[in-house]
Design a protein around this motif. Sequence first.
Motif, PDB file in Angstrom:
ATOM      1  N   VAL A 192       0.584  -0.944  -0.646  1.00  0.00           N
ATOM      2  CA  VAL A 192      -0.386   0.426  -0.051  1.00  0.00           C
ATOM      3  C   VAL A 192       0.823   1.228  -0.040  1.00  0.00           C
ATOM      4  N   PRO A 205      -4.654   2.909  -4.019  1.00  0.00           N
ATOM      5  CA  PRO A 205      -4.689   1.433  -3.715  1.00  0.00           C
ATOM      6  C   PRO A 205      -4.252   0.359  -3.696  1.00  0.00           C
ATOM      7  N   ILE A 206      -4.576  -0.941  -3.523  1.00  0.00           N
ATOM      8  CA  ILE A 206      -3.783  -1.659  -2.863  1.00  0.00           C
ATOM      9  C   ILE A 206      -3.259  -2.522  -3.742  1.00  0.00           C
ATOM     10  N   GLU A 208      -1.628  -6.435  -5.605  1.00  0.00           N
ATOM     11  CA  GLU A 208      -1.482  -7.624  -4.706  1.00  0.00           C
ATOM     12  C   GLU A 208      -0.572  -7.944  -5.935  1.00  0.00           C
ATOM     13  N   CYS A 231      -4.141  -4.482  -9.131  1.00  0.00           N
ATOM     14  CA  CYS A 231      -4.015  -3.510  -8.641  1.00  0.00           C
ATOM     15  C   CYS A 231      -5.912  -2.466  -9.189  1.00  0.00           C
ATOM     16  N   PRO A 232      -6.145  -2.120  -8.487  1.00  0.00           N
ATOM     17  CA  PRO A 232      -6.702  -2.523  -6.954  1.00  0.00           C
ATOM     18  C   PRO A 232      -6.950  -4.363  -6.665  1.00  0.00           C
ATOM     19  N   LEU A 235      -9.701  -7.493  -3.391  1.00  0.00           N
ATOM     20  CA  LEU A 235     -10.749  -7.250  -1.990  1.00  0.00           C
ATOM     21  C   LEU A 235     -11.680  -6.813  -1.950  1.00  0.00           C
ATOM     22  N   THR A 240     -10.483  -3.586   1.954  1.00  0.00           N
ATOM     23  CA  THR A 240      -9.294  -2.861   1.315  1.00  0.00           C
ATOM     24  C   THR A 240      -9.527  -1.772   2.416  1.00  0.00           C
ATOM     25  N   GLN A 241     -10.328  -1.923   2.817  1.00  0.00           N
ATOM     26  CA  GLN A 241     -10.386  -0.209   3.998  1.00  0.00           C
ATOM     27  C   GLN A 241      -9.087  -0.873   5.507  1.00  0.00           C
ATOM     28  N   GLN A 244      -6.012  -0.291   4.242  1.00  0.00           N
ATOM     29  CA  GLN A 244      -5.096   1.195   4.194  1.00  0.00           C
ATOM     30  C   GLN A 244      -5.742   1.710   5.314  1.00  0.00           C
TER      31      GLN A 244
END
Length: 325
Positions: A192, A205-206, A208, A231-232, A235, A240-241, A244
């Motif tokens: 992240v 955005p995360i 993977e 990406c994102p 999830l 996700t929240q 982050q």
Amino acid sequence: MTMKNQFGKVGVLFGGRSAEREVSLMSGKGVLQALRAKGIDAHGFDPAERSLGDLAAEKFDRVFIALHGRYGEDGTLQGVLEQLGVPYTGSGVMASSIGMDKVMTKRIWSSHDLPTPRFEVLDAAGTSADDLRRVAAELGLPLMLKAPHEGSTIGISKVTAPAELGDGFSLCARYDDVVLAEEFITGRELTVPVLGAGRQARALPIVEIRAPQGNYDYEHKYFSDDTQYLCPAPLDAELTQRIQSLAVRAFNAVGAAGWARVDFMLRASDNEPFLLEINTSPGMTGHSLVPMAAKAAGVSYEDLCVEILASADLDLKPTADWKPV
């Protein structure tokens, strides 16, 4: 106001003397090209090839640090820039030093009740075979062994069987005075990026990372096209929240500023996230993850470079009568 007038003469510091020099050269060249494309008066500067006296003589109005590893990401160069009075990108002296030390980072995160894998710290010169077997029994196998002051997967070994302990330890001990033995978390690898500072820090955005056989090594990280990046990351919104938010808390816990990248493992058995490390001067190559996440958020590589440059600051504010060199 034009970009040239807004930022003045900008130095892009890249290369350096660390084991991550090759990656830093790629990052710096990308940043330099992006800033020039935006009309910024940007100049490359390699501290491995030029002296600190040359750095002072350049009289840069601000610098973009694209150095990775020791002598650039660890607070040493940040201290020099503080003395010269030149605003720089990224974290200050202390946060840079902490972020470069995986052991100290984990200790700080633990003190803030942030989740990180269990670990032990081993003396690179004084750890016996019995000590290694004891640690493996306590933390379990597989086990990660890491040189705490290196990055870019340099000085890291995954041990899957007792017979591998000696060679894995020796590899890491080549790079550092201590070796970090860390519980291996089976699951998904996530990262992240975070921009800003303090209450204004925000997570991008995360991403993977899905490397072949789960082996996200130096080759797969920077040169191979076999690694997949999502990406994102796929999830659900709540997870996700949560991840982050953890990234921002981890970023602030070490006092990071400007930008950084926080790495996670998401445990397969229960979707629990675990913090691995923070990179306070992340890669900016064609395979790098911060630009990838920014793109997913609608921010181009060039605009990302400008935003990071705009955040350049001095860690310790000078007194009113202090004059820079």
